[in-house]
Write a protein that holds these residues in place. Structure first.
Motif, PDB file in Angstrom:
ATOM      1  N   ARG A 289      -0.498  -2.108   9.700  1.00  0.00           N
ATOM      2  CA  ARG A 289      -0.533  -2.678   8.365  1.00  0.00           C
ATOM      3  C   ARG A 289      -0.287  -4.262   8.761  1.00  0.00           C
ATOM      4  O   ARG A 289      -1.223  -5.313   8.395  1.00  0.00           O
ATOM      5  N   GLU A 290       0.805  -4.365   9.474  1.00  0.00           N
ATOM      6  CA  GLU A 290       1.191  -5.689   9.722  1.00  0.00           C
ATOM      7  C   GLU A 290       0.214  -6.451  10.709  1.00  0.00           C
ATOM      8  O   GLU A 290       0.170  -7.561  10.701  1.00  0.00           O
ATOM      9  N   GLY A 292      -2.981  -5.897  10.374  1.00  0.00           N
ATOM     10  CA  GLY A 292      -4.066  -5.970   9.724  1.00  0.00           C
ATOM     11  C   GLY A 292      -4.838  -5.132  10.044  1.00  0.00           C
ATOM     12  O   GLY A 292      -6.220  -5.460  10.126  1.00  0.00           O
ATOM     13  N   MET A 293      -4.509  -3.884  10.622  1.00  0.00           N
ATOM     14  CA  MET A 293      -5.446  -2.704  10.743  1.00  0.00           C
ATOM     15  C   MET A 293      -5.091  -1.584  10.188  1.00  0.00           C
ATOM     16  O   MET A 293      -4.006  -1.001  10.362  1.00  0.00           O
ATOM     17  N   GLU A 294      -5.787  -1.437   8.788  1.00  0.00           N
ATOM     18  CA  GLU A 294      -5.326  -0.463   7.934  1.00  0.00           C
ATOM     19  C   GLU A 294      -5.559   1.059   8.588  1.00  0.00           C
ATOM     20  O   GLU A 294      -6.771   1.302   9.102  1.00  0.00           O
ATOM     21  N   PRO A 312     -10.084  -4.349  13.112  1.00  0.00           N
ATOM     22  CA  PRO A 312     -10.211  -5.383  12.111  1.00  0.00           C
ATOM     23  C   PRO A 312     -11.543  -5.968  11.903  1.00  0.00           C
ATOM     24  O   PRO A 312     -12.501  -5.932  12.517  1.00  0.00           O
ATOM     25  N   GLU A 313     -11.865  -6.557  10.657  1.00  0.00           N
ATOM     26  CA  GLU A 313     -13.193  -7.078  10.274  1.00  0.00           C
ATOM     27  C   GLU A 313     -14.056  -8.099  11.367  1.00  0.00           C
ATOM     28  O   GLU A 313     -13.277  -8.476  12.176  1.00  0.00           O
ATOM     29  N   LYS A 366      -0.851  -6.759  17.276  1.00  0.00           N
ATOM     30  CA  LYS A 366      -0.622  -8.113  16.576  1.00  0.00           C
ATOM     31  C   LYS A 366      -1.078  -9.189  17.344  1.00  0.00           C
ATOM     32  O   LYS A 366      -1.245 -10.090  16.726  1.00  0.00           O
TER      33      LYS A 366
END
Ligand SMILES: Cc1ncc(COP(=O)(O)O)c(C=O)c1O
Length: 368
Positions: A289-290, A292-294, A312-313, A366
């Motif tokens: 999550r940190e 940015g990958m749920e 990620p998007e 990250k």
């Protein structure tokens, strides 16, 4: 790339402890005789503890083959061509159960589920009510393609109220997630050694209940192979128990390596090991999550040994996999089926995976 530096974190096979690997280079020994019988009995004894059948009226065998060998055995030993089997399918390996059943000539009633969601026990009940002639129900415990854990205990309670037997694929969960043959009413459980047990590919633990044997022992022409017929594993396990407890030549070095891994598990304690895997999963989820990958599933659906996350998007998951491989020497898995470009999967199902390994993956992600 230096092979020695590679960190293997795919959803199995897993990286193993050097002591496990060392057993492979010991001199070859016979798969019979007093010393072997004693060692083999210890392997079975520990496997019994993991199936939670120690002292109970269940049998445990160690088949030679991958997990699919045990799945094949569970279906083809117990059902005759044309007989009905209900299969819950909410992922790639649920689909594999269907393929194995097809190959055995079984009459399949599929209970489709949604990828990423656990199977609905009530849907299995509905199928059983509509098909009272079904001889078996089969599901996957840990659906490796989506990381989803299916409600085996709840489904088992439903199947137990019928004549059907309950066949479970625990290939990617055995040894890493609690399993209970009796409490969950499982009649045949098929597993493998190359995942949560921290051993090598090539061996497949199987456990069979008395209800399972009753179905297996019906007298009919099943027309399946001798090798995967569980009756032969029982025959040698009893009639030749004191000198040659298996129907075939065992890969003794591989079994010895498994024994090293199993003794390490006993030393750590099954509960402690399972808790450790669980805390690694939580640590990884936080880090993802940190980064940015749920994670693909919610924390309530946490799989203690395997985590999938969305790329990620604007990126395909394959890019993350290549990046970790090429720049950080960490090998993780991709998505399967329609999730191929969507998610990546990180296996933490090996006893040698540490918090530092999880942090290494997270730090790398990250920096993506
Ligand atoms: C849930 C599940 N079932 C079956 C299999 C097939 O096992 P094997 O490749 O050991 O035959 C796998 C392999 O990843 C799996 O994860």
């Amino acid at each position: 790339m230096e092979q020695a530096q590679m960190k293997l974190m795919i959803p199995g096979p897993v990286e193993v402890d050097p002591k496990v690997l060392a057993a492979l280079s010991e001199p070859v020994e016979p798969h019979y005789g007093d010393a072997w019988v004693k060692k083999y009995a210890r392997v079975i004894d520990i496997l019994r503890q993991i199936f939670n059948v120690a002292g109970k009226n269940y049998d445990v065998y160690l088949m030679v083959g991958s997990g699919t060998c045990a799945i094949d055995a569970s279906m083809s030993s117990s059902l005759m061509r044309g007989e009905k089997i209900i299969i819950g399918n909410n992922g790639f390996f649920g689909g594999r159960l269907i393929e194995v059943a097809k190959n055995a000539g079984l009459n399949i009633v599929e209970v489709p589920g949604e990828w990423g969601k656990p199977l609905d026990p009530q849907a299995i009940k509905k199928a059983l009510d509509a098909n009272p002639d079904a001889k078996a129900v089969s599901v996957v415990h840990g659906e490796t393609s989506t990381t989803v854990l299916n409600p085996v205990k709840e489904i088992g309670a439903i199947v137990a109220a019928s004549e059907a037997i309950f066949l479970v694929d625990a290939v990617s969960s055995f040894g890493g997630i609690p399993f209970d043959m009796e409490d969950w009413n499982v009649d045949i459980c098929a597993s493998a050694t190359q995942k949560c047990l921290g051993a090598l590919p090539g061996l497949a633990p199987v456990s069979v209940s008395q209800k399972g044997w009753k179905t297996i022992d019906r007298s009919f022409d099943k027309g399946h192979s001798w090798y995967t017929n569980l009756q032969n594993w029982r025959k040698y396990g009893t009639e030749w128990a004191d000198w040659h407890p298996t129907p075939v030549t065992m890969p003794t070095n591989n079994v010895n390596a498994l024994l090293v891994a199993l003794e390490q598990l006993m030393e750590e304690g099954i509960e402690n090991r399972i808790q450790r895997y669980r805390s690694l999963a939580l640590r990884l989820r936080k880090g993802l999550r940190e980064a940015g990958m749920e994670p693909y599933t919610s924390d309530e659906m946490l799989n203690p040994v395997l985590t999938a996350a969305y790329a990620p998007e604007g990126h395909k998951s394959g890019e993350i996999i290549q990046y970790l491989l090429n720049e950080h020497h960490i090998q993780i898995g991709g998505g399967l089926g329609h999730l191929k470009d969507v998610v990546f999967r990180i296996g933490h199902m090996s006893p040698v995976v540490t918090e530092a390994d999880i942090d290494r993956v997270v730090d790398a992600l990250k920096a993506f």
